[in-house]
Design a protein around this motif. Structure first.
Motif, PDB file in Angstrom:
ATOM      1  N   ALA A   7       0.829  -1.206   0.000  1.00  0.00           N
ATOM      2  CA  ALA A   7       0.000   0.000   0.000  1.00  0.00           C
ATOM      3  C   ALA A   7       0.864   1.258   0.000  1.00  0.00           C
ATOM      4  CB  ALA A   7      -0.931  -0.005   1.201  1.00  0.00           C
ATOM      5  N   PHE A   8       1.945   1.241   0.783  1.00  0.00           N
ATOM      6  CA  PHE A   8       2.848   2.389   0.803  1.00  0.00           C
ATOM      7  C   PHE A   8       3.466   2.621  -0.564  1.00  0.00           C
ATOM      8  CE2 PHE A   8       7.125   4.114   1.163  1.00  0.00           C
ATOM      9  CZ  PHE A   8       6.854   5.333   1.778  1.00  0.00           C
ATOM     10  N   ALA A   9       3.935   1.558  -1.206  1.00  0.00           N
ATOM     11  CA  ALA A   9       4.547   1.698  -2.528  1.00  0.00           C
ATOM     12  C   ALA A   9       3.537   2.194  -3.554  1.00  0.00           C
ATOM     13  CB  ALA A   9       5.142   0.358  -2.963  1.00  0.00           C
ATOM     14  N   LEU A  10       2.310   1.723  -3.470  1.00  0.00           N
ATOM     15  CA  LEU A  10       1.267   2.157  -4.406  1.00  0.00           C
ATOM     16  C   LEU A  10       0.972   3.645  -4.246  1.00  0.00           C
ATOM     17  CD1 LEU A  10      -0.943   1.273  -6.489  1.00  0.00           C
ATOM     18  CD2 LEU A  10      -2.449   1.039  -4.523  1.00  0.00           C
ATOM     19  N   PHE A  11       0.786   4.086  -3.011  1.00  0.00           N
ATOM     20  CA  PHE A  11       0.481   5.495  -2.795  1.00  0.00           C
ATOM     21  C   PHE A  11       1.702   6.387  -3.010  1.00  0.00           C
ATOM     22  CE2 PHE A  11      -3.306   3.825  -0.678  1.00  0.00           C
ATOM     23  CZ  PHE A  11      -4.253   4.631  -1.281  1.00  0.00           C
ATOM     24  N   ALA A  12       2.896   5.866  -2.774  1.00  0.00           N
ATOM     25  CA  ALA A  12       4.103   6.646  -3.070  1.00  0.00           C
ATOM     26  C   ALA A  12       4.234   6.867  -4.575  1.00  0.00           C
ATOM     27  CB  ALA A  12       5.336   5.945  -2.527  1.00  0.00           C
ATOM     28  N   ALA A  13       3.950   5.831  -5.363  1.00  0.00           N
ATOM     29  CA  ALA A  13       3.994   5.971  -6.819  1.00  0.00           C
ATOM     30  C   ALA A  13       2.911   6.937  -7.293  1.00  0.00           C
ATOM     31  CB  ALA A  13       3.822   4.606  -7.474  1.00  0.00           C
ATOM     32  N   MET A  14       1.726   6.877  -6.665  1.00  0.00           N
ATOM     33  CA  MET A  14       0.650   7.789  -7.041  1.00  0.00           C
ATOM     34  C   MET A  14       1.020   9.232  -6.705  1.00  0.00           C
ATOM     35  SD  MET A  14      -3.305   7.979  -5.730  1.00  0.00           S
ATOM     36  CE  MET A  14      -3.556   6.258  -5.979  1.00  0.00           C
ATOM     37  N   THR A  15       1.656   9.438  -5.558  1.00  0.00           N
ATOM     38  CA  THR A  15       2.070  10.787  -5.161  1.00  0.00           C
ATOM     39  C   THR A  15       3.105  11.339  -6.129  1.00  0.00           C
ATOM     40  OG1 THR A  15       1.682  10.225  -2.844  1.00  0.00           O
ATOM     41  CG2 THR A  15       3.035  12.156  -3.282  1.00  0.00           C
ATOM     42  N   VAL A  37      -4.982  15.255  -6.179  1.00  0.00           N
ATOM     43  CA  VAL A  37      -4.641  13.839  -6.036  1.00  0.00           C
ATOM     44  C   VAL A  37      -3.364  13.678  -5.216  1.00  0.00           C
ATOM     45  CG1 VAL A  37      -3.936  11.771  -7.311  1.00  0.00           C
ATOM     46  CG2 VAL A  37      -5.818  13.162  -8.152  1.00  0.00           C
ATOM     47  N   ALA A  38      -2.379  14.525  -5.476  1.00  0.00           N
ATOM     48  CA  ALA A  38      -1.125  14.450  -4.729  1.00  0.00           C
ATOM     49  C   ALA A  38      -1.348  14.754  -3.244  1.00  0.00           C
ATOM     50  CB  ALA A  38      -0.104  15.419  -5.319  1.00  0.00           C
ATOM     51  N   LEU A  39      -2.162  15.763  -2.954  1.00  0.00           N
ATOM     52  CA  LEU A  39      -2.410  16.116  -1.559  1.00  0.00           C
ATOM     53  C   LEU A  39      -3.214  15.042  -0.838  1.00  0.00           C
ATOM     54  CD1 LEU A  39      -3.174  19.917  -1.971  1.00  0.00           C
ATOM     55  CD2 LEU A  39      -1.106  18.876  -1.040  1.00  0.00           C
ATOM     56  N   LEU A  40      -4.159  14.422  -1.526  1.00  0.00           N
ATOM     57  CA  LEU A  40      -4.921  13.337  -0.908  1.00  0.00           C
ATOM     58  C   LEU A  40      -4.051  12.116  -0.642  1.00  0.00           C
ATOM     59  CD1 LEU A  40      -8.327  13.512  -2.789  1.00  0.00           C
ATOM     60  CD2 LEU A  40      -7.908  13.962  -0.378  1.00  0.00           C
ATOM     61  N   VAL A  42      -0.881  12.177  -0.023  1.00  0.00           N
ATOM     62  CA  VAL A  42      -0.040  12.516   1.130  1.00  0.00           C
ATOM     63  C   VAL A  42      -0.833  12.323   2.421  1.00  0.00           C
ATOM     64  CG1 VAL A  42       1.133  14.428   2.293  1.00  0.00           C
ATOM     65  CG2 VAL A  42       1.520  14.026  -0.122  1.00  0.00           C
ATOM     66  N   ALA A  43      -2.124  12.647   2.400  1.00  0.00           N
ATOM     67  CA  ALA A  43      -2.968  12.417   3.573  1.00  0.00           C
ATOM     68  C   ALA A  43      -3.062  10.928   3.885  1.00  0.00           C
ATOM     69  CB  ALA A  43      -4.358  12.997   3.338  1.00  0.00           C
ATOM     70  N   VAL A  44      -3.079  10.085   2.869  1.00  0.00           N
ATOM     71  CA  VAL A  44      -3.088   8.640   3.101  1.00  0.00           C
ATOM     72  C   VAL A  44      -1.794   8.200   3.767  1.00  0.00           C
ATOM     73  CG1 VAL A  44      -3.135   6.383   1.961  1.00  0.00           C
ATOM     74  CG2 VAL A  44      -4.728   8.169   1.255  1.00  0.00           C
ATOM     75  N   HIS A  45      -0.684   8.810   3.383  1.00  0.00           N
ATOM     76  CA  HIS A  45       0.588   8.495   4.045  1.00  0.00           C
ATOM     77  C   HIS A  45       0.539   8.859   5.524  1.00  0.00           C
ATOM     78  CE1 HIS A  45       2.912   7.212   0.616  1.00  0.00           C
ATOM     79  NE2 HIS A  45       2.498   8.267  -0.071  1.00  0.00           N
ATOM     80  N   TYR A  46      -0.089   9.982   5.848  1.00  0.00           N
ATOM     81  CA  TYR A  46      -0.230  10.361   7.253  1.00  0.00           C
ATOM     82  C   TYR A  46      -1.072   9.343   8.021  1.00  0.00           C
ATOM     83  CZ  TYR A  46       1.804  14.973   6.386  1.00  0.00           C
ATOM     84  OH  TYR A  46       2.637  15.995   6.069  1.00  0.00           O
ATOM     85  N   VAL A  47      -2.114   8.842   7.388  1.00  0.00           N
ATOM     86  CA  VAL A  47      -2.940   7.816   8.043  1.00  0.00           C
ATOM     87  C   VAL A  47      -2.120   6.556   8.288  1.00  0.00           C
ATOM     88  CG1 VAL A  47      -4.939   6.303   7.732  1.00  0.00           C
ATOM     89  CG2 VAL A  47      -5.114   8.721   7.175  1.00  0.00           C
TER      90      VAL A  47
END
Length: 92
Positions: A7-15, A37-40, A42-47
């Motif tokens: 999940a981290f790798a997926l959202f990091a690639a999306m960011t 999309v980038a800001l959202l 980043v919010a997922v990374h905070y979660v």
């Protein structure tokens, strides 16, 4: 299998992809949407870091406030091609 790492790798690639898209897009409207999309993401990374309050403030302040302000600025300053053609005919 470690699902948190996937999940981290997926959202990091999306960011990263959306951040690059913000810079490379020529249309300011699409650039603003990719910024959202980038800001959202980043919010997922905070979660994922168990910082739910910071994630909520990210969504409320940046996505909710700054992105809406950018959207209004783009809508107010963007000029339609039809208006530009009409102005050229009138001036000629």
């Amino acid at each position: 299998m470690n699902y948190e790492l996937i999940a981290f790798a997926l959202f990091a690639a999306m960011t990263l992809a959306s951040a690059v898209g913000v810079v490379l897009m020529q249309d300011p409207w699409h650039s603003a949407l990719l910024l959202g999309v980038a800001l959202l993401s980043v919010a997922v990374h905070y979660v994922m870091l168990a910082a739910e309050f910071v994630a909520m403030m990210q969504v409320l302040v940046y996505v909710g406030g700054v992105l809406v302000l950018i959207t209004f600025a783009v809508m107010l300053t963007q000029r339609d091609d039809a208006d530009a053609d009409a102005d050229e005919v009138v001036q000629a």
